[in-house]
Design an enzyme around this catalytic site. Structure first.
Site, PDB file in Angstrom:
ATOM      1  N   ASP A 120      -4.122 -37.127 -42.722  1.00  0.00           N
ATOM      2  CA  ASP A 120      -4.858 -37.475 -43.934  1.00  0.00           C
ATOM      3  C   ASP A 120      -5.504 -36.231 -44.522  1.00  0.00           C
ATOM      4  O   ASP A 120      -5.691 -35.216 -43.830  1.00  0.00           O
ATOM      5  CB  ASP A 120      -5.905 -38.550 -43.646  1.00  0.00           C
ATOM      6  CG  ASP A 120      -7.017 -38.076 -42.712  1.00  0.00           C
ATOM      7  OD1 ASP A 120      -6.709 -37.394 -41.714  1.00  0.00           O
ATOM      8  OD2 ASP A 120      -8.196 -38.394 -42.977  1.00  0.00           O
ATOM      9  N   GLU A 127      -9.277 -38.561 -40.107  1.00  0.00           N
ATOM     10  CA  GLU A 127     -10.211 -37.496 -39.755  1.00  0.00           C
ATOM     11  C   GLU A 127     -11.109 -37.126 -40.930  1.00  0.00           C
ATOM     12  O   GLU A 127     -12.300 -36.850 -40.760  1.00  0.00           O
ATOM     13  CB  GLU A 127      -9.443 -36.266 -39.267  1.00  0.00           C
ATOM     14  CG  GLU A 127     -10.304 -35.203 -38.579  1.00  0.00           C
ATOM     15  CD  GLU A 127     -10.943 -34.211 -39.532  1.00  0.00           C
ATOM     16  OE1 GLU A 127     -11.884 -33.499 -39.127  1.00  0.00           O
ATOM     17  OE2 GLU A 127     -10.504 -34.150 -40.704  1.00  0.00           O
TER      18      GLU A 127
END
Length: 467
Positions: free
Chosen positions: A112, A174
């Site tokens: 991500d 994250e």
């Protein structure tokens, strides 16, 4: 920069001809790896819930395909539901058994990315990878899709000669604080247990000089609200005897630092100063500090960044300029981010910050502190067998010894990984350099550095396999 490389790399037990062979394989594989990175950058996998999460799903599936193509059969896209009901973003877990008795190595990265911000701040579109002067620009090019490519590249280069048992864990949340990370570890602890964990989410010292991250600051954040009246009142009729809440909040925030810019909150821990330092000119160039702006704090710049607390205001709620009226604002709120030194306890640090804020209420205003996230700091042993292997691998890949780095930012989930495997050695590596601008506009990765990172990781896995 001032450098001290007193820690020598481990003596190699990998023959020179093997090192040369892996170097040649990396060079041949790199054009395809660069193309894979471009494909990943084109997927706008922003995990922030305000963005289309279908792209995060697509990113996870693409990463899973890359790992299958690198010779791993057991590849799954997984998610968990947290204790609070939060449904986690998709993570990729891949496993490949090694020879009998071989150590298990976990390779971590995340797929991500941060939101791109204002497109006008980018020189080229954020999700269209573009090369300029040996750097590949695009959101996620450095943080952390380059980390994924480093793992995939090392596996492709080693192929069937991989001599360790392997776990690859590519997280999908994250950049929003890993909200279901601990729940994910509990649900899949057997699949993720390892002897050595390589977390590819950090930085090197500079282009041409590798770094091994041996310490990370922890994180504490909170919201502090100042209230002075119970409703908005006319600034002409009542202004003077009554100060508005934004002014009083500003006065409270000003107490967090002394006249030199050092943090003035009692009870916060400082770790020893690092043995390396930035020279000021290099730091100013790397950080983009404007001419004429003095640096805050005292002591070595690296100590101020890595081993001492730092407090920033990262959000401010008050009347907007565009809609302001001639009234005294009754309340104002700031979000504070406190980075804590290695060796600090997050809960005690939060208590110290709260006590300071409540004890410095300006003009007796009502101060309310709402606790936020807590993240533990990290300090790695400097000379463990795994660290020695990493020093040798990095020195071999770059031709120069790595610098022991601290990082001012935080990776709180490392503490969660250590709870999963308390005896594991954790190596924090990365592809970024001071020009990468992770999280900002014009994020980029230096392609030559990425190639060296692929080689370093292949050499590390080779060295760990040989004991």
């Amino acid at each position: 920069m001032t450098e001290d490389r007193t820690a020598a790399p481990a003596p190699t037990i990998v023959p020179d001809d093997r090192v040369d062979a892996l170097r040649e394989r990396v060079a041949r594989a790199f054009p395809d790896l660069r193309a894979e990175l471009e494909t990943l950058v084109r997927i706008p996998s922003v995990s922030n819930g305000e963005f289309d999460q279908a792209h995060v799903e697509a990113s996870a599936e693409h990463v899973a395909g890359l790992l299958r193509g690198a010779g791993i059969d057991d590849v799954r896209v997984l998610r968990v539901t947290g204790a609070d009901g939060t449904v986690g973003r998709p993570a990729v877990v891949a496993r490949r058994p090694g020879p009998q008795g071989a150590p298990t190595v976990l390779l971590y990265a995340h797929h991500d990315v941060q939101p791109p911000g204002d497109d006008a701040d980018w020189d080229t579109p954020p999700f269209e990878p573009t090369e300029r002067d040996g750097r590949l620009y695009g959101r996620g090019a450095a943080d952390d899709k380059a980390g994924i490519v480093a793992h995939v590249g090392a596996l492709r280069v080693l192929g069937d000669e991989l001599g360790v048992s392997l776990v690859v864990f590519v997280e999908g949340e994250e950049e929003i604080g890993s909200p279901t990370f601990a729940d994910f570890l509990r649900a899949h602890h057997e699949a993720l247990a390892a002897d050595v964990m390589v977390v590819a989410d950090s930085s090197n010292w500079s282009v041409g000089v590798p770094g091994l991250t041996t310490s990370l600051r922890g994180l504490v954040d909170c919201e502090v609200e100042v209230q002075v009246v119970d409703h908005a009142i006319h600034s002409g009729m009542y202004g003077g005897p009554v100060l508005d809440a934004p002014t009083l909040l500003a006065r409270l925030i000003a107490t967090l630092h002394d006249e030199h810019g050092d943090v003035a909150v009692a009870g916060l821990h400082r770790a020893p100063d690092p043995v390396v330092d930035y020279d000021e000119a290099t730091f100013r160039a790397d950080s983009g500090v404007l001419d004429g702006v003095r640096l805050a704090g005292t002591g070595p710049i690296t100590a101020r960044m890595w081993t001492r607390p730092a407090i920033s205001v990262i959000g401010f709620d008050a009347p907007r300029v565009a809609t302001a009226s001639n009234t005294i604002a009754p309340r104002a709120t700031a979000k504070l981010s406190l980075r804590i030194a290695p060796g600090s306890d997050p809960a005690r640090s939060m208590a110290a910050l709260r006590a300071h804020l409540e004890g410095h209420a300006p003009f007796g205003a009502r101060v309310t502190v709402r606790d936020g996230d807590l993240g533990r700091p990290f300090q790695a042993p400097a000379d463990s067998p795994a660290m020695q292997a990493a020093r040798w691998a990095f020195a071999s890949a770059w031709g120069t010894a790595p610098v022991d780095l601290g990082i001012g930012g935080s990776i709180p989930f490392i503490a969660d990984l250590l709870e999963l495997s308390p005896d594991a050695a954790i190596l924090v590596t990365g592809v970024e350099d001071p020009d990468s601008r992770a999280h900002g506009a014009n994020e980029s990765v230096h392609l030559g550095e990425l190639e060296r990172v692929v080689l370093a990781e292949a050499l590390l896995l080779e060295r760990l396999a040989r004991g």
